[in-house]
Design a protein around this motif. Structure first.
Motif, PDB file in Angstrom:
ATOM      1  N   ARG A 191       0.838  -1.208   0.000  1.00  0.00           N
ATOM      2  CA  ARG A 191       0.000   0.000   0.000  1.00  0.00           C
ATOM      3  C   ARG A 191       0.866   1.249   0.000  1.00  0.00           C
ATOM      4  O   ARG A 191       0.556   2.230  -0.695  1.00  0.00           O
ATOM      5  N   GLN A 192       1.971   1.234   0.738  1.00  0.00           N
ATOM      6  CA  GLN A 192       2.853   2.403   0.766  1.00  0.00           C
ATOM      7  C   GLN A 192       3.455   2.670  -0.608  1.00  0.00           C
ATOM      8  O   GLN A 192       3.670   3.829  -0.981  1.00  0.00           O
ATOM      9  N   ARG A 193       3.716   1.608  -1.373  1.00  0.00           N
ATOM     10  CA  ARG A 193       4.289   1.771  -2.712  1.00  0.00           C
ATOM     11  C   ARG A 193       3.222   1.981  -3.779  1.00  0.00           C
ATOM     12  O   ARG A 193       3.553   2.159  -4.951  1.00  0.00           O
ATOM     13  N   GLY A 194       1.954   1.933  -3.390  1.00  0.00           N
ATOM     14  CA  GLY A 194       0.878   2.143  -4.349  1.00  0.00           C
ATOM     15  C   GLY A 194       0.544   0.919  -5.173  1.00  0.00           C
ATOM     16  O   GLY A 194      -0.110   1.035  -6.218  1.00  0.00           O
ATOM     17  N   ALA A 195       0.945  -0.265  -4.720  1.00  0.00           N
ATOM     18  CA  ALA A 195       0.659  -1.497  -5.452  1.00  0.00           C
ATOM     19  C   ALA A 195      -0.596  -2.149  -4.899  1.00  0.00           C
ATOM     20  O   ALA A 195      -0.835  -2.151  -3.685  1.00  0.00           O
ATOM     21  N   ARG A 196      -1.372  -2.727  -5.780  1.00  0.00           N
ATOM     22  CA  ARG A 196      -2.582  -3.434  -5.367  1.00  0.00           C
ATOM     23  C   ARG A 196      -2.291  -4.908  -5.067  1.00  0.00           C
ATOM     24  O   ARG A 196      -3.071  -5.559  -4.362  1.00  0.00           O
ATOM     25  N   ALA A 197      -1.217  -5.412  -5.626  1.00  0.00           N
ATOM     26  CA  ALA A 197      -0.876  -6.820  -5.432  1.00  0.00           C
ATOM     27  C   ALA A 197       0.589  -7.021  -5.766  1.00  0.00           C
ATOM     28  O   ALA A 197       1.219  -6.174  -6.415  1.00  0.00           O
ATOM     29  N   ALA A 198       1.134  -8.147  -5.317  1.00  0.00           N
ATOM     30  CA  ALA A 198       2.502  -8.544  -5.663  1.00  0.00           C
ATOM     31  C   ALA A 198       2.486  -9.994  -6.095  1.00  0.00           C
ATOM     32  O   ALA A 198       1.788 -10.832  -5.500  1.00  0.00           O
ATOM     33  N   VAL A 199       3.262 -10.301  -7.120  1.00  0.00           N
ATOM     34  CA  VAL A 199       3.396 -11.670  -7.616  1.00  0.00           C
ATOM     35  C   VAL A 199       4.628 -12.295  -6.966  1.00  0.00           C
ATOM     36  O   VAL A 199       5.722 -11.704  -6.962  1.00  0.00           O
ATOM     37  N   ILE A 200       4.461 -13.489  -6.414  1.00  0.00           N
ATOM     38  CA  ILE A 200       5.555 -14.200  -5.743  1.00  0.00           C
ATOM     39  C   ILE A 200       5.768 -15.517  -6.462  1.00  0.00           C
ATOM     40  O   ILE A 200       4.852 -16.339  -6.567  1.00  0.00           O
ATOM     41  N   THR A 201       6.968 -15.708  -6.987  1.00  0.00           N
ATOM     42  CA  THR A 201       7.266 -16.921  -7.759  1.00  0.00           C
ATOM     43  C   THR A 201       8.397 -17.753  -7.162  1.00  0.00           C
ATOM     44  O   THR A 201       8.563 -18.911  -7.537  1.00  0.00           O
ATOM     45  N   LEU A 202       9.205 -17.176  -6.271  1.00  0.00           N
ATOM     46  CA  LEU A 202      10.281 -17.936  -5.636  1.00  0.00           C
ATOM     47  C   LEU A 202       9.683 -18.890  -4.605  1.00  0.00           C
ATOM     48  O   LEU A 202       8.910 -18.488  -3.738  1.00  0.00           O
ATOM     49  N   THR A 203      10.069 -20.168  -4.679  1.00  0.00           N
ATOM     50  CA  THR A 203       9.456 -21.144  -3.791  1.00  0.00           C
ATOM     51  C   THR A 203       9.823 -20.916  -2.328  1.00  0.00           C
ATOM     52  O   THR A 203       8.995 -21.142  -1.444  1.00  0.00           O
ATOM     53  N   ASP A 204      11.047 -20.467  -2.060  1.00  0.00           N
ATOM     54  CA  ASP A 204      11.395 -20.251  -0.655  1.00  0.00           C
ATOM     55  C   ASP A 204      10.680 -19.026  -0.091  1.00  0.00           C
ATOM     56  O   ASP A 204      10.337 -18.991   1.096  1.00  0.00           O
ATOM     57  N   SER A 205      10.395 -18.017  -0.938  1.00  0.00           N
ATOM     58  CA  SER A 205       9.591 -16.883  -0.486  1.00  0.00           C
ATOM     59  C   SER A 205       8.181 -17.342  -0.136  1.00  0.00           C
ATOM     60  O   SER A 205       7.622 -16.949   0.892  1.00  0.00           O
ATOM     61  N   LEU A 206       7.610 -18.154  -0.980  1.00  0.00           N
ATOM     62  CA  LEU A 206       6.270 -18.676  -0.749  1.00  0.00           C
ATOM     63  C   LEU A 206       6.204 -19.462   0.552  1.00  0.00           C
ATOM     64  O   LEU A 206       5.297 -19.265   1.382  1.00  0.00           O
ATOM     65  N   LEU A 271      -6.041  -9.038 -12.807  1.00  0.00           N
ATOM     66  CA  LEU A 271      -5.672  -8.275 -11.616  1.00  0.00           C
ATOM     67  C   LEU A 271      -5.876  -6.775 -11.833  1.00  0.00           C
ATOM     68  O   LEU A 271      -5.602  -6.255 -12.922  1.00  0.00           O
ATOM     69  N   PRO A 272      -6.283  -6.058 -10.776  1.00  0.00           N
ATOM     70  CA  PRO A 272      -6.223  -4.592 -10.834  1.00  0.00           C
ATOM     71  C   PRO A 272      -4.787  -4.146 -10.588  1.00  0.00           C
ATOM     72  O   PRO A 272      -4.076  -4.741  -9.774  1.00  0.00           O
ATOM     73  N   GLY A 273      -4.342  -3.146 -11.299  1.00  0.00           N
ATOM     74  CA  GLY A 273      -2.963  -2.682 -11.120  1.00  0.00           C
ATOM     75  C   GLY A 273      -2.893  -1.526 -10.161  1.00  0.00           C
ATOM     76  O   GLY A 273      -3.929  -1.027  -9.702  1.00  0.00           O
ATOM     77  N   PRO A 274      -1.716  -1.074  -9.845  1.00  0.00           N
ATOM     78  CA  PRO A 274      -0.414  -1.637 -10.244  1.00  0.00           C
ATOM     79  C   PRO A 274      -0.117  -2.969  -9.535  1.00  0.00           C
ATOM     80  O   PRO A 274      -0.533  -3.180  -8.398  1.00  0.00           O
ATOM     81  N   VAL A 275       0.638  -3.835 -10.221  1.00  0.00           N
ATOM     82  CA  VAL A 275       1.030  -5.125  -9.687  1.00  0.00           C
ATOM     83  C   VAL A 275       2.554  -5.141  -9.554  1.00  0.00           C
ATOM     84  O   VAL A 275       3.272  -4.874 -10.518  1.00  0.00           O
ATOM     85  N   GLN A 276       3.039  -5.456  -8.352  1.00  0.00           N
ATOM     86  CA  GLN A 276       4.481  -5.496  -8.108  1.00  0.00           C
ATOM     87  C   GLN A 276       5.049  -6.822  -8.599  1.00  0.00           C
ATOM     88  O   GLN A 276       4.560  -7.894  -8.238  1.00  0.00           O
TER      89      GLN A 276
END
Length: 602
Positions: A191-206, A271-276
């Motif tokens: 929210r601070q960066r103005g993003a509505r969502a972030a995509v996470i693809t790294l398995t260890d992050s998940l 998705l609604p943007g912006p997307v991180q």
């Protein structure tokens, strides 16, 4: 007990497979294809299904790529793998290329005429990868073409199925923070960066974000999947439902929605943007799916990557407990090796099997943390050597043995290297061994101002070697996960790392030296970044230092004591006194007697 999970091909398999690939490329009007050592999650290790580089070329290292053209095929490898690649590929068919000294853009521009079209799989390359390559090809007339289907998959008749191991809960007492709190904290950052969502693809992050673990990748406790974290804290997880038992779904809670992997790309398009999106880890195809719908993209780091690297107090406590348990196994192993090695009846596989047995004797090991590197004599000079039935070498008295290994425990991950003299000590190894030790000690004792990165410390580990015109072709250290992947970003001890070191980060400290055809030397401990205690009379300046996590003796027989400065000798003697104090009471009587000798002051 010894297992080899790598997809391997004989050098003789390479020519017909390359010919089959070229036939598919010709049908599509392509001049070449790029085969990375990667999957859609951009992790260092891949499941057998995604081991396309190994299947095509025979090269099994954990980094590198092949560019297959109609008249040549380059296998690009860095300094860790230049000995290994020549042993694994048919060099009459595949040409080893020294990378990054030789970069793929200029190599391609020189190899192809204007109008050449080179295919790539947009799920296996990041935006940064392709942007860098396109910039290097500017003006050459060579075009990069994203393909809907990977042509290697089209010619791989027995390609393994996708991994389907069950996921499990990572206990909150080891995580130190529940998943809902993590998600809320990261959503606040979106929210601070103005993003509505972030995509996470790294398995260890998940896995870190959801406090789950799995077994989809050998040696790495991860679950393969993708995620979309919304600015509300809600998360959509794209993974196969069969991996998730009811108890695990209850653990995830109502703010996590599980959907199949096939739904990931369609979900991106709505998705609604912006997307991180992380340009350095997300597949290029993620950006293409968003861009084709006109969805605004905010290019920024994976939001998990820095919080994951800064361990909680509970994670640090778990890592300390895991390292104590692992040190007990290592001391029992080293005592056994010191007794059995000089008899001349061991080989590398026997050593690997025995070491894993000592770890499993703790009844706490869930898995080893990577395939054990056990290089006897000249095999030790292959930096990331993996013993196979074909390469298995006797452990001969009068040589040195390099053993790099680690364990996965429910509370922590370990990684340790020790170089050991087997019987009589080879004289020509002692001076470089001592220089490597001096580098390891220099990192262990370092103090530095807040804000410095791994690139600012890396030279400390090399100075003693540089004075002898010696060096090593790998970084000095990598980040390590807490009951997660043994190699973890973003921080490293490396001349190319600009990520500031922060308290709570755990890294390896592993300088080395390798003499091709003779031996390899590496000494590795894990260290924790922490606030340095103030020194009397010092400036009022915030300083950081390392605390040692690994407590296993270093082979004194390979040390030339006269080469050590008084403060280096004092550090070593204090380290060994601590090893004896911490580990001695918890090993067998025979190992304790061996340890007392191994830890005697010099």
């Amino acid at each position: 007990m010894y297992q080899d999970f790598a997809v391997r091909s004989r050098p003789s398999d390479g020519p017909p497979r390359l010919a089959a690939l070229r036939a598919v490329l010709a049908e599509q009007g392509l001049a070449g294809f790029i085969v990375p050592r990667a999957d859609a999650h951009q992790g260092e290790y891949v499941a057998p299904r995604d081991a396309r580089l190994a299947w095509l070329t025979g090269f099994t290292g954990s980094a590198g790529f092949c560019i297959a053209l109609m008249d040549r095929a380059g296998v690009f490898v860095d300094g860790r793998y230049r000995v290994q690649v020549r042993a694994e590929v048919d060099c009459a068919t595949f040409t080893p290329v020294n990378w990054p000294e030789v970069k793929p853009g200029p190599w391609l521009a020189a190899a192809l005429p204007a109008g050449g079209r080179v295919g790539f799989d947009p799920w296996l390359h990041t935006r940064k990868d392709i942007d860098d390559l396109q910039a290097a090809l500017a003006g050459s007339g060579v075009d990069l073409v994203p393909l809907a289907r990977n042509p290697v998959d089209a010619i791989w008749p027995d390609q393994p199925a996708p991994p389907a191991a069950p996921a499990r809960i990572h206990p909150p007492e080891f995580a130190g923070e529940d998943s809902a709190t993590k998600r809320a904290r990261l959503a606040g950052g979106l929210r601070q960066r103005g993003a509505r969502a972030a995509v996470i693809t790294l398995t260890d992050s998940l896995c870190w974000l959801l406090n789950i673990r799995g077994a989809d990748i050998p040696r790495n406790p991860v679950v393969q999947g993708f995620a979309i974290l919304h600015d509300t804290g809600h998360l959509t997880l794209f993974a196969e439902a069969a991996k998730f038992a009811r108890a695990l779904l209850d653990h995830l809670g109502p703010d996590v929605t599980l959907r199949p992997v096939a739904a990931f790309a369609p979900a991106l398009r709505s998705l609604p943007g912006p997307v991180q999106v992380d340009p350095a880890s997300a597949p290029l195809q993620v950006g293409r799916e968003l861009g084709e719908q006109g969805i605004e993209i905010l290019w920024a780091d994976d939001p998990c990557i820095l919080p994951k690297a800064i361990k909680t107090p509970a994670e640090i406590a778990g890592m300390e407990a895991a390292h104590h348990r692992d040190a007990v196994a290592m001391v029992e192993f080293l005592a056994w090796l010191d007794a059995e090695g000089p008899k001349g009846g061991l080989d590398e596989i026997a050593v690997v099997t025995a070491l894993e047995g000592f770890r499993r004797a703790s009844n706490a090991l869930t898995e080893i943390s990577f395939d054990t590197i056990c290089g006897a004599g000249p095999n030790g000079a292959i930096v990331h050597y993996r013993v196979t039935e074909a390469t298995n070498r006797p452990v001969r008295p009068g040589e040195i043995l390099l053993v790099d290994s680690g364990g996965q425990y429910v509370d922590g991950t370990t990684d340790i290297t020790r170089t050991i003299a087997v019987g009589p000590v080879p004289d020509d190894a002692c001076a470089p061994f001592t220089r490597v030790l001096q580098g390891m000690i220099a990192i262990s004792r370092a103090r530095w101002p807040r804000g410095l990165a791994g690139r600012d410390l890396d030279a400390l580990a090399r100075i003693a070697l540089w004075r002898a015109d010696q060096d090593y072709d790998h970084g000095t250290g990598h980040g390590v996960g807490a009951a997660l992947c043994v190699h973890e970003g973003p921080a490293r001890l490396s001349r190319i790392s600009d990520v500031a070191l922060q308290p709570g980060m755990i890294l390896s400290n592993e300088p080395g030296y390798y003499r091709e055809g003779a031996f390899g030397i590496r000494i590795e401990n894990l260290v924790l970044v922490e606030q340095a205690p103030p020194l009397p009379g010092a400036d009022d300046r915030a300083m950081l230092t390392f605390a040692t996590l690994t407590w296993v003796p270093i082979d004194r027989r390979l040390i030339l004591a006269e080469m050590l400065a008084p403060d280096e000798r004092a550090w070593l003697n204090d380290y060994h006194a601590q090893v004896l104090h911490r580990i001695g009471p918890t090993v067998s009587p025979a190992a304790r007697a061996w340890l007392a000798t191994a830890c005697a002051p010099i």
